[in-house]
Design an enzyme around this catalytic site. Structure first.
Site, PDB file in Angstrom:
ATOM      1  N   GLY A   1       0.843  -1.199   0.000  1.00 38.50           N
ATOM      2  CA  GLY A   1       0.000   0.000   0.000  1.00 38.50           C
ATOM      3  C   GLY A   1       0.872   1.241   0.000  1.00 38.50           C
ATOM      4  O   GLY A   1       1.046   1.922  -1.022  1.00 38.50           O
TER       5      GLY A   1
ATOM      6  N   TYR B   1      -2.249   6.691   3.840  1.00 36.87           N
ATOM      7  CA  TYR B   1      -2.803   6.847   5.188  1.00 36.87           C
ATOM      8  C   TYR B   1      -2.966   8.319   5.563  1.00 36.87           C
ATOM      9  O   TYR B   1      -2.787   8.697   6.712  1.00 36.87           O
ATOM     10  CB  TYR B   1      -1.938   6.084   6.214  1.00 36.87           C
ATOM     11  CG  TYR B   1      -1.745   4.632   5.846  1.00 36.87           C
ATOM     12  CD1 TYR B   1      -2.808   3.744   5.893  1.00 36.87           C
ATOM     13  CD2 TYR B   1      -0.506   4.145   5.407  1.00 36.87           C
ATOM     14  CE1 TYR B   1      -2.651   2.415   5.537  1.00 36.87           C
ATOM     15  CE2 TYR B   1      -0.340   2.822   5.036  1.00 36.87           C
ATOM     16  CZ  TYR B   1      -1.419   1.960   5.105  1.00 36.87           C
ATOM     17  OH  TYR B   1      -1.259   0.642   4.738  1.00 36.87           O
TER      18      TYR B   1
ATOM     19  N   CYS C   1      -8.565  21.848  18.274  1.00 37.19           N
ATOM     20  CA  CYS C   1      -8.412  22.072  19.719  1.00 37.19           C
ATOM     21  C   CYS C   1      -7.852  20.839  20.412  1.00 37.19           C
ATOM     22  O   CYS C   1      -8.553  20.153  21.159  1.00 37.19           O
ATOM     23  CB  CYS C   1      -9.752  22.465  20.311  1.00 37.19           C
ATOM     24  SG  CYS C   1     -10.373  23.933  19.517  1.00 37.19           S
TER      25      CYS C   1
HETATM   26  N1  LLP Z   1      -1.632  -6.216   4.261  1.00 37.67           N
HETATM   27  C1  LLP Z   1      -2.093  -6.194   5.527  1.00 37.67           C
HETATM   28  C2  LLP Z   1      -2.667  -7.415   6.090  1.00 37.67           C
HETATM   29  C3  LLP Z   1      -2.027  -5.019   6.289  1.00 37.67           C
HETATM   30  O1  LLP Z   1      -2.473  -5.017   7.530  1.00 37.67           O
HETATM   31  C4  LLP Z   1      -1.465  -3.858   5.702  1.00 37.67           C
HETATM   32  C5  LLP Z   1      -1.408  -2.605   6.457  1.00 37.67           C
HETATM   33  C6  LLP Z   1      -1.004  -3.914   4.377  1.00 37.67           C
HETATM   34  C7  LLP Z   1      -1.098  -5.122   3.693  1.00 37.67           C
HETATM   35  C8  LLP Z   1      -0.400  -2.741   3.680  1.00 37.67           C
HETATM   36  O2  LLP Z   1       0.764  -2.331   4.306  1.00 37.67           O
HETATM   37  P1  LLP Z   1       1.705  -1.202   3.652  1.00 37.67           P
HETATM   38  O3  LLP Z   1       2.290  -1.771   2.379  1.00 37.67           O
HETATM   39  O4  LLP Z   1       0.857  -0.025   3.393  1.00 37.67           O
HETATM   40  O5  LLP Z   1       2.732  -0.944   4.698  1.00 37.67           O
HETATM   41  N2  LLP Z   1      -2.008   3.795   9.243  1.00 37.67           N
HETATM   42  C9  LLP Z   1      -0.653   3.340   9.436  1.00 37.67           C
HETATM   43  C10 LLP Z   1      -0.358   2.090   8.664  1.00 37.67           C
HETATM   44  C11 LLP Z   1      -1.309   0.959   8.992  1.00 37.67           C
HETATM   45  C12 LLP Z   1      -1.041  -0.261   8.174  1.00 37.67           C
HETATM   46  C13 LLP Z   1      -2.108  -1.271   8.368  1.00 37.67           C
HETATM   47  N3  LLP Z   1      -1.949  -2.469   7.608  1.00 37.67           N
HETATM   48  C14 LLP Z   1       0.300   4.467   9.048  1.00 37.67           C
HETATM   49  O6  LLP Z   1      -0.161   5.542   8.690  1.00 37.67           O
HETATM   50  O7  LLP Z   1       1.513   4.302   9.136  1.00 37.67           O
END
Ligand code: LLP
Length: 409
Positions: free
Chosen positions: A272, A367, A338
């Site tokens: 992602g 995100y 706030c």
């Molecule tokens: N697959 C699973 C099962 C996941 O839980 C996630 C992310 C991904 C793939 C994708 O991961 P990426 O390639 O994006 O690292 N909101 C947080 C990140 C939460 C990630 C949750 N799971 C932030 O802003 O850092």
């Protein structure tokens, strides 16, 4: 944090040659801007890096689920990774065939599982014994035989912020090796499920390739006695550089380390952040300047409601001026919300600012908008996609009436 798409031209910040101040002049601030070129570059880089492994990519919709972005990535041949039926629906609206969707998530409801079965989602990543049996029962009622990957919690502590680590035993995610071994030994009890894969995702913004290798090895040990179980979804988590000093393994490092152990396996991935993060910036304006307790504050119209990552994970997003000029001061960039945590950057090195100046919060494509909220009755920002040298609004700014629409008084 500049790249091929976001850079200064004649002293002004541009996205693929488009002057960002042109976009804000027409759309105002705060506004998200995404570069289609950069998205494509990032996706293709992953595709190329993992091509020797024959991996199929499923873009993790949770990182940024704007329809235009989904369409663009689907057009490159990526499948999608959804964590709710809502995300499946959204991907369908963008023209994605459900058979190209993997459905993950620790708490899928009966309704969500039913929906996913009905539309024919490609894979279910199952995370508990209870979910497995419910899915089997629902599949039976619908006379379906869905593909299932069991999500392993490999008990590997990923080197990342503790809020985004998922592969250690204390986390709610996945199942233990023992639970999975038990399920595999009793596959006959779930005759409607075609359990032929494992899934392992140890966290996001992963700092060390070796932990991923270790997690994959643990999954392989479990699959070893079952020759029909040779699909491994290795999740996402590939890190991106937020600030110049960050040193992280590149996608190629993960691919090189995994290639030797994954030959003979059908590999799936769910990236992602690594696709969208540095393809996006949040454009904001300075409202007020104030010096207090020896610190220089810039109060902007951007806040934790547009980008919660600094408040939630102590994430550092570089902030750049729209007009390039020599740095003169360290500023604290805050929003109007706030909350004391409404800080976008505690140590932004910037030129002397004035009210009305435009700033860009960089590496904000992942995100960012998806985690935006309406706290303080703030309307979520517009989203702009720059394609070639053209730009267009791909989500209009919310209005107060958009926010009131759901309420019954
Ligand atoms: N697959 C699973 C099962 C996941 O839980 C996630 C992310 C991904 C793939 C994708 O991961 P990426 O390639 O994006 O690292 N909101 C947080 C990140 C939460 C990630 C949750 N799971 C932030 O802003 O850092």
């Amino acid at each position: 944090m500049l790249n091929d798409s976001f850079r200064y031209q004649n002293g002004e910040l541009t996205c693929d040659g488009v002057l960002l101040r042109e976009i804000t002049a027409s759309q105002g601030t705060p506004t998200y801007v995404y570069s289609a070129n950069r998205l494509i570059q990032n996706a293709q880089r992953l595709q190329q890096a993992f091509a020797p492994l024959g991996a199929t990519l499923h873009y993790s919709l949770k990182a940024n689920n704007n329809l235009a972005i989904i369409r663009l990535l689907a057009g490159l041949g990526l499948g999608m990774d959804a964590v709710s039926a809502g995300e499946i629906y959204r991907a369908q609206q963008a023209g994605v065939d459900p058979s190209h969707i993997v459905f993950a998530g620790v708490g899928k409801t009966r309704e969500e599982l039913t929906y996913a079965l009905q539309v024919g989602v490609g894979w279910f990543n199952v995370e508990s014994h209870g979910e497995l049996h419910l899915l089997n029962q629902l599949a039976g009622a619908l006379k379906k035989y869905p593909s299932v990957a069991l999500r392993l919690n490999p008990d590997v502590q990923a080197k990342t912020h503790h809020h985004i680590a998922t592969g250690h035993f204390g986390a709610k995610f996945g199942m233990s090796a023992e639970t999975i071994a038990h399920i595999l030994a009793h596959r006959a009890e779930t005759p409607h499920l075609n359990i032929h894969g494992l899934h392992v995702h140890i966290g996001s913004q992963l700092g060390d390739v070796n932990e991923t290798v270790e997690a994959v090895r643990r999954a392989q040990q479990i699959a070893d006695p079952y020759p029909d179980l040779r699909t491994l979804n290795i999740g996402g988590g590939f890190p991106v550089r937020y600030v110049e000093r960050d040193e992280y393994p590149q996608p190629e490092h993960f691919a090189h380390a995994l290639a030797p152990i994954l030959s003979g396996w059908q590999v799936m991935m769910e990236p992602g952040r690594s696709i969208v993060a540095d393809a996006g910036a949040l454009l904001i304006s300075v409202l007020y300047l104030k010096d207090q307790a020896g610190q220089h504050f810039a109060i902007t119209d951007g806040s934790m409601t547009e980008l919660i990552r600094p408040a939630l994970y102590e994430a550092v997003h570089p902030i750049l001026p729209m007009k390039n000029a020599p740095v003169t001061q360290k500023m604290i960039i805050v929003g109007p919300v706030c909350e004391s945590t409404d800080v976008l950057n505690r140590e932004a090195m910037l030129p002397t600012l004035q009210t009305g100046d435009l700033l860009a919060v960089m590496v904000a494509g992942a995100y960012g908008m998806v985690m935006a909220s309406n706290y303080n009755m703030r309307t979520r920002p517009a989203e702009i996609l720059v394609e070639g040298d053209q730009w267009r609004v791909v989500r209009r700014r919310e209005t107060w009436d958009d926010l009131l629409r759901q309420e019954l008084s």
